[in-house]
Write an enzyme that holds these catalytic residues in place. Structure first.
Site, PDB file in Angstrom:
ATOM      1  N   CYS A 196     -90.047  66.377 -15.691  1.00 46.30           N
ATOM      2  CA  CYS A 196     -90.331  67.810 -15.582  1.00 46.30           C
ATOM      3  C   CYS A 196     -89.347  68.455 -14.618  1.00 46.30           C
ATOM      4  CB  CYS A 196     -91.751  68.026 -15.049  1.00 46.30           C
ATOM      5  SG  CYS A 196     -93.009  67.285 -16.078  1.00 46.30           S
ATOM      6  N   ARG A 218     -82.845  66.981 -17.675  1.00 47.18           N
ATOM      7  CA  ARG A 218     -83.875  66.043 -17.218  1.00 47.18           C
ATOM      8  C   ARG A 218     -84.760  65.581 -18.363  1.00 47.18           C
ATOM      9  NH1 ARG A 218     -84.753  66.811 -11.577  1.00 47.18           N
ATOM     10  NH2 ARG A 218     -86.977  66.429 -11.712  1.00 47.18           N
ATOM     11  N   TRP A 229     -91.981  67.319 -19.294  1.00 46.00           N
ATOM     12  CA  TRP A 229     -91.731  66.044 -19.989  1.00 46.00           C
ATOM     13  C   TRP A 229     -93.100  65.374 -20.030  1.00 46.00           C
ATOM     14  CZ3 TRP A 229     -90.955  60.618 -18.294  1.00 46.00           C
ATOM     15  CH2 TRP A 229     -90.330  59.836 -19.252  1.00 46.00           C
ATOM     16  N   ASN A 279     -94.543  68.823 -11.110  1.00 44.82           N
ATOM     17  CA  ASN A 279     -93.759  67.680 -11.583  1.00 44.82           C
ATOM     18  C   ASN A 279     -94.325  66.454 -10.897  1.00 44.82           C
ATOM     19  OD1 ASN A 279     -91.886  65.834 -12.467  1.00 44.82           O
ATOM     20  ND2 ASN A 279     -90.324  66.435 -10.984  1.00 44.82           N
ATOM     21  N   GLY A 280     -94.749  65.452 -11.661  1.00 46.20           N
ATOM     22  CA  GLY A 280     -95.302  64.232 -11.080  1.00 46.20           C
ATOM     23  C   GLY A 280     -96.517  63.796 -11.894  1.00 46.20           C
ATOM     24  N   GLU A 337     -74.753  46.401 -19.838  1.00 49.19           N
ATOM     25  CA  GLU A 337     -74.565  47.838 -19.593  1.00 49.19           C
ATOM     26  C   GLU A 337     -73.965  48.516 -20.823  1.00 49.19           C
ATOM     27  OE1 GLU A 337     -75.645  49.921 -17.709  1.00 49.19           O
ATOM     28  OE2 GLU A 337     -74.282  51.638 -17.886  1.00 49.19           O
ATOM     29  N   LYS A 373     -75.757  51.578 -22.845  1.00 40.66           N
ATOM     30  CA  LYS A 373     -75.078  52.862 -23.129  1.00 40.66           C
ATOM     31  C   LYS A 373     -75.187  53.194 -24.616  1.00 40.66           C
ATOM     32  CE  LYS A 373     -74.684  54.490 -19.714  1.00 40.66           C
ATOM     33  NZ  LYS A 373     -75.534  53.688 -19.011  1.00 40.66           N
ATOM     34  N   GLU A 416     -78.861  54.096 -25.644  1.00 39.23           N
ATOM     35  CA  GLU A 416     -79.502  55.323 -25.134  1.00 39.23           C
ATOM     36  C   GLU A 416     -78.830  56.602 -25.638  1.00 39.23           C
ATOM     37  OE1 GLU A 416     -79.546  55.971 -20.915  1.00 39.23           O
ATOM     38  OE2 GLU A 416     -77.782  54.756 -20.607  1.00 39.23           O
ATOM     39  N   HIS A 471     -77.518  29.309 -28.935  1.00 39.61           N
ATOM     40  CA  HIS A 471     -78.959  29.004 -28.759  1.00 39.61           C
ATOM     41  C   HIS A 471     -79.843  30.007 -29.484  1.00 39.61           C
ATOM     42  CE1 HIS A 471     -77.827  25.938 -25.887  1.00 39.61           C
ATOM     43  NE2 HIS A 471     -77.022  26.816 -25.314  1.00 39.61           N
ATOM     44  N   LYS A 512     -83.417  61.956 -16.981  1.00 41.19           N
ATOM     45  CA  LYS A 512     -82.362  61.564 -16.050  1.00 41.19           C
ATOM     46  C   LYS A 512     -82.937  60.802 -14.873  1.00 41.19           C
ATOM     47  CE  LYS A 512     -78.379  61.118 -14.214  1.00 41.19           C
ATOM     48  NZ  LYS A 512     -77.484  60.099 -14.799  1.00 41.19           N
TER      49      LYS A 512
END
Ligand code: AGP
Length: 609
Positions: free
Chosen positions: A2, A27, A74, A100-101, A482, A486, A489, A505, A604
């Site tokens: 949010c 965000r 959000w 927000n929270g 990584e 990338k 996402e 394996h 974010k």
């Protein structure tokens, strides 16, 4: 996550709030809304969907007023919908809140308020706050908010306006960030700095447990118990442009290209010119304390967790300290075995990731020394740590972390050498060599960025893939992880990073002409083994894209595509190796028409568990 933006001053609030909410879009959100105070009356306008829908609605039904609060939601509790959008009101419609929270005990509070006759119009946790304030209002809005928050368990950044106090905004925070910007007889409130940079560079950051009352002429800050708090203004050096795209199509591409300068800023002021002695002002660890450390535990999430994996290699290589890496969400709940000689290092770009913050609290509760590697000055995790090393990468707006990652690796490299030096394991000559390698690094990152056309060309054929495999050995393995993250996402292609030696394996069963395999074929003692893995894939009809060092001509014969990066020391090679993978993910996402800077379902900064 949010986002909150508010305005109190001499001008119409709505245009400022809409502009501010747009700056917070990165965000991640699914609805937006605004409440204003006009002639002592509250007016609320809120819609599910993007801000453009709210703007269209406001054109048809405008709201006015020089005081207002806005929100991008959000969803955490309650589906995205008009009614679940913020601002939320109390029964009388005389109080409006944005938040927000997460209110963890909202169901219990809702039940109690319902029993008192309060009527709810949404399924959110936030609406409980509006009714709680109403329930505790006895003539003083600030006191009512402070009283209400004493019943709350969870995290909040909160802004409240009310017809009971039509000349003020009340703000409060615990866990989720909230910033106040100082204008000329006007104030701006925001969840983060870039959203207010256009109007002011003078800010204060509320700390956990603080509440403030803003009128057009002043701001007063208190603890929830009512004790006054003196806040020191901070001057933000970020210029508004640096938070803008600077001519690039997306923040992500801009931030990939900012990496040379970001790494320079990370190094700046931390290496003494002649002696090459490394120092970090805010580390807050004496040489003796460094020598006493008998174990290091890294804790982080996502990309920062990948950086921690590299950190493990670096600290064991340069400082010979047993090191582990823990996912923050696991670490915080598993009763970790740590003590006063354990150094816990939290790595976080935002400094607000709830799980990492929880891990820091757990480490402190177990008497461990905690330092954090963080990109946001004064963020919650930075403030909760005994010491902090800032990456100084500047604002990272793209949800996919790029320059934060490479500057985290830069800090980890410096810290590992510092620890090795302080523990007598690295000579001055070796240290000077390692530092010189680092000083050359930003130029090599600039050179690595020349692989952009090659990455864009390869992206063309990969953009139709449905799966991908990323393989690496040694420090190449965290970079494979990584690179896969990338891709996942920003392009929504399923990708998996794997230790190359593990192929036989299991994962080798996946290999066919539909499964592109990206291989970190970096110079070093594992190179021949990597060639063997490439052969395994090619022998089964797989497609191999290799990241290799410039000058390695023979690799071209063995793979379908190769992207070349400059040579550097084995310890610094991950910083260069990740760059083509960032560019590959970016161009694949662009070719697939994905929302590169705000990928679906992502935020974010994940300030909820
Ligand atoms: C990275 O590209 C992602 N956006 C995500 O994994 C991120 O690294 C993670 O949420 C941790 O964030 P932090 O570094 O701000 O704590």
């Amino acid at each position: 996550m949010c986002g909150i933006f508010g305005y109190i001053g001499k001008k119409e609030a709505v245009p400022f709030i809409l502009e501010g909410l747009k700056k917070l879009e990165y965000r991640g959100y699914d609805s937006a809304g605004i409440a204003t105070l006009d002639n002592n009356k509250i007016f609320v306008s809120k819609r599910a969907g993007k801000i453009i829908e709210l703007e269209t609605f406001l054109k048809q039904r405008p709201i006015s007023g020089e005081i207002g609060i806005g929100h991008t939601r959000w969803a955490t509790h309650g589906q995205p919908s008009d009614s679940n959008s913020h601002p939320h009101e109390d029964c009388t419609g005389k109080i409006a809140v944005v938040h927000n929270g997460i209110i963890e005990n909202y169901l219990e509070l809702r039940r109690q308020l319902h029993e008192k006759g309060h009527k709810f119009s949404s399924t959110t946790d936030t609406e409980v706050l509006a009714h709680l304030i109403e329930d505790n209002y006895h003539g003083d809005l600030l006191k009512a908010v402070a009283l209400a928050l004493k019943f709350v368990r969870g995290s909040y950044a909160l802004a409240v306006i009310s017809e009971h106090a039509p000349d003020q905004i009340i703000v409060a925070r615990s866990g989720s960030p909230l910033i106040v910007g100082f204008g000329d007889k006007e104030y701006f409130i925001s969840s983060d700095i870039p959203a207010i940079l256009k109007y002011t560079d003078e800010i204060i950051k509320l700390d956990n447990g603080e509440i403030a009352i803003l009128t057009k002429n002043q701001i007063k800050v208190f603890t929830l118990d009512g004790s006054p708090v003196i806040k020191k203004k901070e001057l933000i050096s970020w210029d508004p442009q640096s938070a803008e795209k600077g001519g690039y199509s997306h923040f992500m591409l801009k931030e990939i290209h900012e990496q040379p300068s970001a790494i320079r800023k990370t190094i700046e002021g931390r290496i003494a010119a002649e002696s090459h002695r490394i120092h970090f002002d805010e580390l807050n660890l004496s040489d003796e304390e460094i020598r006493q450390v008998n174990r290091i535990v890294f804790t982080a999430c996502g990309t920062s967790w990948h950086a921690a994996l590299i950190g493990e290699y670096l600290f064991e290589q340069f400082a010979r300290i047993p090191t582990e890496v823990e996912y923050a969400a696991e670490f915080r709940y598993r009763h970790p075995i740590i003590d006063k000689n354990t150094l816990v290092i939290a790595i976080t770009q935002s400094g607000e990731t709830a799980d990492t913050l929880g891990a820091v609290w757990e480490a402190k509760a177990q008497n461990a020394k905690v330092i954090s590697i963080c990109n946001v000055v004064g963020s919650s995790i930075a403030r909760e740590s005994h010491g902090v090393v800032y990456t100084n990468a500047g604002p990272e707006i793209g949800v996919a972390s790029t320059k934060a990652f490479t500057t985290q690796l830069t800090v980890l490299y410096l810290l590992a050498i510092l620890f090795g030096k302080r523990r007598g394991l690295i000579s001055d000559t070796e240290s000077i060599k390692f530092i010189n390698d680092l000083i050359e690094l930003p130029g090599k990152v600039e050179d690595a960025l020349y692989c952009e056309p090659a990455a864009e060309k390869i992206a063309e054929c990969l953009s139709k893939a449905t799966n991908a495999l990323y393989l690496g050995r040694g420090k190449g393995f965290p970079i494979a992880l990584e690179g896969a993250l990338k891709l996942k996402e920003v392009s929504y292609i399923h990708a998996e990073g794997y230790p190359a030696a593990e192929m036989k394996h299991g994962p080798i069963a996946l290999i066919d002409q539909h499964m592109p395999v990206v291989v970190l074929a970096l110079a070093g003692r594992r190179y021949d083994k990597i060639l063997g893995n490439i052969e395994e894939v090619k022998a089964r009809g797989g497609i191999v894209i290799a990241v290799a060092c410039v000058g390695n001509e023979e690799i071209k014969e063995r793979v379908d595509e190769a992207i070349f990066i400059p040579k550097t020391s084995e310890a610094l090679s991950p910083i260069l190796a990740v760059i083509p993978l960032q560019l590959l993910a970016y161009y694949i996402a662009v070719k697939r028409g994905c929302h590169v800077d705000q990928p679906r379902n992502l935020a974010k900064s994940v300030t909820v568990e």
